[in-house]
Design a protein around this motif. Structure first.
Motif, PDB file in Angstrom:
ATOM      1  N   THR A 182      56.085 -56.369  71.311  1.00 26.80           N
ATOM      2  CA  THR A 182      55.232 -55.151  71.034  1.00 26.80           C
ATOM      3  C   THR A 182      54.062 -55.289  72.172  1.00 26.80           C
ATOM      4  O   THR A 182      54.014 -56.371  72.928  1.00 26.80           O
ATOM      5  CB  THR A 182      54.077 -55.572  69.794  1.00 26.80           C
ATOM      6  OG1 THR A 182      53.377 -54.392  69.488  1.00 26.80           O
ATOM      7  CG2 THR A 182      53.284 -56.780  69.860  1.00 26.80           C
ATOM      8  N   ARG A 240      51.718 -55.080  63.689  1.00 25.60           N
ATOM      9  CA  ARG A 240      52.618 -55.622  62.609  1.00 25.60           C
ATOM     10  C   ARG A 240      51.722 -56.363  61.775  1.00 25.60           C
ATOM     11  O   ARG A 240      52.166 -56.454  60.509  1.00 25.60           O
ATOM     12  CB  ARG A 240      53.690 -56.161  63.017  1.00 25.60           C
ATOM     13  CG  ARG A 240      54.859 -55.326  63.501  1.00 25.60           C
ATOM     14  CD  ARG A 240      56.175 -56.080  63.427  1.00 25.60           C
ATOM     15  NE  ARG A 240      56.219 -57.278  64.181  1.00 25.60           N
ATOM     16  CZ  ARG A 240      56.869 -58.312  64.050  1.00 25.60           C
ATOM     17  NH1 ARG A 240      57.813 -58.304  62.597  1.00 25.60           N
ATOM     18  NH2 ARG A 240      56.855 -59.383  64.699  1.00 25.60           N
ATOM     19  N   TRP A 292      58.303 -50.145  63.358  1.00 24.11           N
ATOM     20  CA  TRP A 292      57.111 -50.356  64.163  1.00 24.11           C
ATOM     21  C   TRP A 292      57.526 -50.335  65.825  1.00 24.11           C
ATOM     22  O   TRP A 292      58.612 -50.359  66.098  1.00 24.11           O
ATOM     23  CB  TRP A 292      56.770 -51.817  64.108  1.00 24.11           C
ATOM     24  CG  TRP A 292      56.353 -52.347  62.662  1.00 24.11           C
ATOM     25  CD1 TRP A 292      57.183 -53.077  62.049  1.00 24.11           C
ATOM     26  CD2 TRP A 292      55.115 -52.326  62.123  1.00 24.11           C
ATOM     27  NE1 TRP A 292      56.359 -53.338  60.940  1.00 24.11           N
ATOM     28  CE2 TRP A 292      55.143 -52.826  61.096  1.00 24.11           C
ATOM     29  CE3 TRP A 292      53.964 -51.678  62.659  1.00 24.11           C
ATOM     30  CZ2 TRP A 292      54.037 -52.852  60.152  1.00 24.11           C
ATOM     31  CZ3 TRP A 292      52.805 -51.640  61.746  1.00 24.11           C
ATOM     32  CH2 TRP A 292      52.908 -52.152  60.439  1.00 24.11           C
TER      33      TRP A 292
END
Length: 551
Positions: A117, A437, A468
């Motif tokens: 991420t 998340r 996500w």
């Protein structure tokens, strides 16, 4: 009618019309010699145009044996990590290998933090929790991995970790001769060379997935043993569960049941459905064709109801056994290592049936190119994201969407309903959440709420997926751009309260994340696909407001 194929520790159960449909395709595969050709790594199985790439991409078939040298190759780094007290492994990577590692460690109960991420809130949380005992495994040189490597190097330096101690905080998996390998060796990091003939989607048993798992304490040889037991059946024309599953998947696409609704029902394989989702979607979603996996929370969840365009898949209990979901079309049971190989083989077979190259990603780079254009990194300038006024503001949520999509919506619920109504016939709705998340985990509940709402609003339910961001770019992103043009998209972004600089780059993680979101949205709208963006001015309040509006 029920067919059960059991071999190599795997059981594949097929029930209902898919039995006859799958057997017709299976017979054709056998008469074409596909089992033997695939096991022998025949690169021509997907046509002459696909052959050059396939010839460089079939090494995954041998990984149950070739990956056994990994334990010896990691002996040095593992020993050094133990001596230094580095018992917390953080994976900085993206795509199929990262999802496979996560499934391996969650299933084994091993501690591992997967960071695929650019969300600054999520990264900040990881940096604040045990940095002094952290070992970072970098498994690629993509945008996320490179940014995270820089962030962690900066954090270690600020904490007083320098010189050789800093170098030993990283283990890098890289292609031989790549710039990443050269930079890692120059910095003194431990380097593990990746297989030259294994792509990310099909690399669940390769070094990119297994290096972080092994360093986290997983017995990867046990995983390979499970896969080896199935590998011995892959040449068989019959009593071959992987071939049977591939035929069933391929026949589902031919019968226009091109949404695979996947529910776990006691499989014991935590996180496996997410890995299977990226594999099937990315390998088959191109040229306007493909199978879209829709991962739901369980067999009783909204969206698991049977419709004419869905093929239901259970991970775990067979559908002819008592219990929920017994009328599902397919179910698969078996250990994790064998499941990885099973689904890779079956997906490659299904791609042949559908008529696409399973190893190409012709559309996946569009979002990355759009992100790069926004970042303007080659000029050393800050991102050029242009924020436009919202079409609607409701509490903590801004709604950004074209007027013709919103159709005069006056509140948040109406705006979401307008997007649901815009889902094309036989289409789907994808939620793309560029959030944390961990801290924003409640956003995942939106999938079931949207599925239930869609079923009420429409004469027939619309499948709803959840991903996500930017993880989904490497998972279902190829399908969203290259698969059947029947998706609608609800993107969610959130305000950043504490950003993280990226050392050596003119942007922060928050700016990078927003550029990724805007770049992806730009591509989706250009295709064109119906797409709206919800921006949460306050993440917690915004998620709660969305749940209330949908519930």
């Amino acid at each position: 009618m029920t067919s059960v194929v059991t071999a190599g520790g795997i059981s594949v159960t097929i029930r209902g019309p898919v039995v006859d449909e799958g057997e017709t395709v299976l017979d054709r595969l056998v008469s074409d010699g596909v089992p033997g050709s695939l096991a022998s790594r025949n690169a021509k199985l997907w046509g002459p145009d696909a052959a050059p790439l396939a010839a460089r991409s079939l090494g995954w078939l041998g990984l149950p044996e070739t990956s056994r040298s990994l334990a010896a190759r990691l002996a040095g780094p593992a020993a050094e990590a133990r001596e230094a007290g580095l018992d917390r492994v953080v994976l900085a990577g993206a795509g199929g290998p990262a999802l496979a590692t996560e499934a391996v460690c969650r299933t084994a109960g091993a501690e591992l933090t997967v960071l695929d991420t650019t969300d600054p809130h999520e990264v900040s949380g990881v940096l604040a929790a045990g940095l002094e005992r952290t070992l970072v495994v970098v498994t690629g040189d993509g945008l996320e991995a490179e940014s995270l490597r820089r962030v962690f190097a900066g954090a270690f330096s600020e904490a007083g970790v320098t010189g050789g101690a800093l170098a030993r905080r990283f283990v890098v998996v890289a292609d031989a001769g790549s710039s990443l390998e050269g930079a890692a060796r120059e910095a003194g990091h431990h380097v593990v060379q990746a297989e030259p003939d294994v792509g990310g989607r099909f690399g669940a048993l390769g070094v990119r997935a297994l290096v972080p798992a092994a360093l986290a304490g997983v017995d990867v040889n046990a995983l390979l043993d499970e896969a080896s037991r199935l590998a011995g059946t892959l040449r068989q024309p019959y009593d071959n569960p992987a071939l049977a599953l591939g035929a069933a998947l391929g026949s589902s696409a031919l019968a226009h049941r091109d949404k695979l609704v996947i529910a776990d029902h006691g499989s014991g394989l935590a996180g496996f459905a997410g890995w299977a989702e990226q594999l099937v979607a990315g390998a088959t979603g191109k040229q306007g064709k493909g199978l879209l996996p829709v991962v739901v929370e369980g067999v009783d969840s909204p969206g698991f109801e049977l419709t004419g365009e869905l093929r239901r898949v259970i991970l775990g209990r067979r559908p002819d056994e008592p219990g929920p979901g017994r009328e599902a079309g397919l179910s698969v049971a078996g250990p994790l290592g064998a499941q990885f190989l099973l689904w890779e083989y079956a997906t490659a077979v299904a791609a042949r049936v559908i008529g696409v190259d399973p190893f190409s990603e012709p559309d996946a780079g569009q979002s990355a190119a759009a992100t790069a254009a926004l970042l303007r990194s080659e000029e050393g300038a800050a991102p050029t994201v242009v924020r436009t006024p919202p079409a609607l503001v409701s509490g903590a949520v801004e709604v950004h969407a074209p007027d013709d999509l919103l159709r005069g919506a006056g509140n948040l619920a109406d705006a979401v309903d307008a997007l649901i109504e815009a889902v094309p016939e036989r289409g789907y709705l994808a939620v793309l959440a560029y959030l944390d998340r961990s801290g924003d985990a409640g956003a995942a509940d939106l999938r079931a709420l949207l599925a239930a709402r869609a079923a009420k609003l429409r004469k027939r339910p619309a499948p709803v997926t959840f991903g996500w961001g930017p993880r989904h770019l490497h998972a279902t992103g190829q399908f969203h751009k290259g698969g059947p043009p029947n998706g609608a998209f609800l993107q969610i972004t959130g305000a950043v309260t504490a950003d993280v600089p990226v050392p050596g780059r003119p942007h922060t993680l928050g700016e990078l994340q927003l550029a990724q979101a805007f770049g992806d949205l730009r591509v989706l709208r250009s295709l064109p696909r119906p797409a709206a963006r919800l921006h949460l001015l306050d993440r917690g309040e915004g998620i709660a407001q969305l749940r209330d509006a949908l519930g």
